[in-house]
Design a protein around this motif. Structure first.
Motif, PDB file in Angstrom:
ATOM      1  N   UNK A  94       0.808  -1.221   0.000  1.00  0.00           N
ATOM      2  CA  UNK A  94       0.000   0.000   0.000  1.00  0.00           C
ATOM      3  C   UNK A  94       0.840   1.269   0.000  1.00  0.00           C
ATOM      4  N   UNK A  95       2.146   1.113   0.121  1.00  0.00           N
ATOM      5  CA  UNK A  95       2.990   2.286   0.241  1.00  0.00           C
ATOM      6  C   UNK A  95       3.635   2.620  -1.096  1.00  0.00           C
ATOM      7  N   UNK A  96       3.493   3.857  -1.470  1.00  0.00           N
ATOM      8  CA  UNK A  96       4.072   4.305  -2.724  1.00  0.00           C
ATOM      9  C   UNK A  96       5.596   4.332  -2.593  1.00  0.00           C
ATOM     10  N   UNK A  97       6.268   3.792  -3.603  1.00  0.00           N
ATOM     11  CA  UNK A  97       7.723   3.720  -3.552  1.00  0.00           C
ATOM     12  C   UNK A  97       8.378   5.078  -3.741  1.00  0.00           C
ATOM     13  N   UNK A  98       7.653   6.059  -4.191  1.00  0.00           N
ATOM     14  CA  UNK A  98       8.252   7.364  -4.459  1.00  0.00           C
ATOM     15  C   UNK A  98       7.918   8.373  -3.364  1.00  0.00           C
ATOM     16  N   UNK A  99       6.627   8.570  -3.098  1.00  0.00           N
ATOM     17  CA  UNK A  99       6.263   9.597  -2.120  1.00  0.00           C
ATOM     18  C   UNK A  99       6.119   9.012  -0.721  1.00  0.00           C
ATOM     19  N   UNK A 100       6.184   7.677  -0.600  1.00  0.00           N
ATOM     20  CA  UNK A 100       6.109   6.992   0.694  1.00  0.00           C
ATOM     21  C   UNK A 100       4.773   7.190   1.395  1.00  0.00           C
ATOM     22  N   UNK A 101       3.818   7.744   0.710  1.00  0.00           N
ATOM     23  CA  UNK A 101       2.499   7.804   1.322  1.00  0.00           C
ATOM     24  C   UNK A 101       1.930   6.397   1.345  1.00  0.00           C
ATOM     25  N   UNK A 102       1.218   6.108   2.403  1.00  0.00           N
ATOM     26  CA  UNK A 102       0.596   4.797   2.487  1.00  0.00           C
ATOM     27  C   UNK A 102      -0.899   4.926   2.235  1.00  0.00           C
ATOM     28  N   UNK A 103      -1.360   4.208   1.247  1.00  0.00           N
ATOM     29  CA  UNK A 103      -2.761   4.284   0.880  1.00  0.00           C
ATOM     30  C   UNK A 103      -3.576   3.237   1.610  1.00  0.00           C
ATOM     31  N   UNK A 104      -4.868   3.434   1.646  1.00  0.00           N
ATOM     32  CA  UNK A 104      -5.757   2.464   2.272  1.00  0.00           C
ATOM     33  C   UNK A 104      -6.110   1.341   1.315  1.00  0.00           C
ATOM     34  N   UNK A 105      -5.611   1.428   0.119  1.00  0.00           N
ATOM     35  CA  UNK A 105      -5.854   0.357  -0.852  1.00  0.00           C
ATOM     36  C   UNK A 105      -4.507  -0.075  -1.409  1.00  0.00           C
ATOM     37  N   UNK A 106      -4.493  -1.224  -2.036  1.00  0.00           N
ATOM     38  CA  UNK A 106      -3.235  -1.710  -2.594  1.00  0.00           C
ATOM     39  C   UNK A 106      -2.921  -0.950  -3.869  1.00  0.00           C
ATOM     40  N   UNK A 107      -1.659  -0.678  -4.063  1.00  0.00           N
ATOM     41  CA  UNK A 107      -1.223   0.088  -5.230  1.00  0.00           C
ATOM     42  C   UNK A 107      -0.760  -0.846  -6.345  1.00  0.00           C
ATOM     43  N   UNK A 108      -0.833  -0.377  -7.559  1.00  0.00           N
ATOM     44  CA  UNK A 108      -0.331  -1.198  -8.681  1.00  0.00           C
ATOM     45  C   UNK A 108       1.194  -1.140  -8.737  1.00  0.00           C
ATOM     46  N   UNK A 109       1.811  -1.591  -7.655  1.00  0.00           N
ATOM     47  CA  UNK A 109       3.265  -1.433  -7.538  1.00  0.00           C
ATOM     48  C   UNK A 109       4.007  -2.282  -8.563  1.00  0.00           C
ATOM     49  N   UNK A 110       3.419  -3.420  -8.913  1.00  0.00           N
ATOM     50  CA  UNK A 110       4.109  -4.293  -9.861  1.00  0.00           C
ATOM     51  C   UNK A 110       4.203  -3.637 -11.230  1.00  0.00           C
ATOM     52  N   UNK A 111       3.172  -2.894 -11.578  1.00  0.00           N
ATOM     53  CA  UNK A 111       3.166  -2.286 -12.908  1.00  0.00           C
ATOM     54  C   UNK A 111       3.677  -0.850 -12.869  1.00  0.00           C
ATOM     55  N   UNK A 112       3.243  -0.084 -11.858  1.00  0.00           N
ATOM     56  CA  UNK A 112       3.640   1.326 -11.829  1.00  0.00           C
ATOM     57  C   UNK A 112       4.818   1.574 -10.893  1.00  0.00           C
ATOM     58  N   UNK A 113       4.867   0.837  -9.793  1.00  0.00           N
ATOM     59  CA  UNK A 113       5.919   1.061  -8.805  1.00  0.00           C
ATOM     60  C   UNK A 113       5.655   2.282  -7.953  1.00  0.00           C
ATOM     61  N   UNK A 114       4.516   2.881  -8.109  1.00  0.00           N
ATOM     62  CA  UNK A 114       4.205   4.071  -7.322  1.00  0.00           C
ATOM     63  C   UNK A 114       2.699   4.279  -7.333  1.00  0.00           C
ATOM     64  N   UNK A 115       2.263   5.314  -6.649  1.00  0.00           N
ATOM     65  CA  UNK A 115       0.840   5.646  -6.715  1.00  0.00           C
ATOM     66  C   UNK A 115       0.558   6.390  -8.013  1.00  0.00           C
ATOM     67  N   UNK A 116      -0.724   6.560  -8.297  1.00  0.00           N
ATOM     68  CA  UNK A 116      -1.110   7.208  -9.554  1.00  0.00           C
ATOM     69  C   UNK A 116      -0.595   8.640  -9.630  1.00  0.00           C
ATOM     70  N   UNK A 117      -0.601   9.291  -8.470  1.00  0.00           N
ATOM     71  CA  UNK A 117      -0.181  10.700  -8.471  1.00  0.00           C
ATOM     72  C   UNK A 117       1.281  10.821  -8.895  1.00  0.00           C
ATOM     73  N   UNK A 118       2.096   9.931  -8.356  1.00  0.00           N
ATOM     74  CA  UNK A 118       3.506   9.960  -8.747  1.00  0.00           C
ATOM     75  C   UNK A 118       3.684   9.492 -10.180  1.00  0.00           C
ATOM     76  N   UNK A 119       2.818   8.571 -10.599  1.00  0.00           N
ATOM     77  CA  UNK A 119       2.984   7.984 -11.914  1.00  0.00           C
ATOM     78  C   UNK A 119       2.576   8.955 -13.026  1.00  0.00           C
ATOM     79  N   UNK A 120       1.366   9.493 -12.913  1.00  0.00           N
ATOM     80  CA  UNK A 120       0.924  10.353 -14.016  1.00  0.00           C
ATOM     81  C   UNK A 120       0.287  11.643 -13.537  1.00  0.00           C
ATOM     82  N   UNK A 121       0.439  11.935 -12.245  1.00  0.00           N
ATOM     83  CA  UNK A 121      -0.044  13.217 -11.761  1.00  0.00           C
ATOM     84  C   UNK A 121      -1.497  13.228 -11.360  1.00  0.00           C
ATOM     85  N   UNK A 122      -2.186  12.089 -11.464  1.00  0.00           N
ATOM     86  CA  UNK A 122      -3.571  12.044 -11.013  1.00  0.00           C
ATOM     87  C   UNK A 122      -3.611  12.331  -9.524  1.00  0.00           C
ATOM     88  N   UNK A 123      -4.237  13.437  -9.101  1.00  0.00           N
ATOM     89  CA  UNK A 123      -4.185  13.783  -7.680  1.00  0.00           C
ATOM     90  C   UNK A 123      -4.827  12.697  -6.834  1.00  0.00           C
TER      91      UNK A 123
END
Ligand SMILES: [Zn+2]
Length: 140
Positions: A94-123
């Protein structure tokens, strides 16, 4: 041994049935052994171990399982440790590898490696994550 066999028959519904457990008379149990109730008084619990012996009194009419104290787990600390282990496993997903924020849902870390915001700017919805360090939540 005939006595013991008789006793085992009496408590058959609760006995593992292999007859291999030593049976102690009340107050004769070796040091380092305790019943579940005694463990609880010490703030311990069996912690998943199998009983190693049986203690009984009044000819086996009353008896209890005996557990090894050295294998017993602290009641509360173990629960916390277990939660911490589970939490660590969840945190890794659940933790973004870039911003280290921990989300309440699982992140697509295998494909993106980060949360959406870090990946493409989706707030990210601020309600959907915990700002790091998230570990302090456990200590609370
Ligand atoms: Zn991120």
């Amino acid at each position: 041994m005939a006595d013991q066999d008789q006793d085992l028959a009496d408590v058959a519904p609760y006995d593992p049935g292999d007859g291999s457990l030593p049976v102690f008379r009340w107050k004769q149990a070796g040091p380092g052994l305790a019943t579940r109730r005694q463990l609880r008084k010490m703030g311990l619990r069996p912690g998943g171990q199998e009983p190693v012996a049986r203690i009984e009194c009044r000819g086996g009419k009353r008896w209890a399982w005996l557990y090894r104290i050295d294998l017993a787990k602290p009641k509360f600390a173990m629960t916390l440790a277990k939660e911490a282990a589970l939490d660590a496993a969840m945190a890794a997903r659940q933790t973004c590898g870039i911003c280290r924020r921990r989300y309440f849902h699982c992140l697509p870390l295998k494909t993106l490696g980060s949360c959406l915001e870090c990946f493409d700017g989706t707030p990210a919805d601020p309600a959907s994550y915990i700002a790091p360090p998230a570990k302090h939540l456990l200590a609370a």
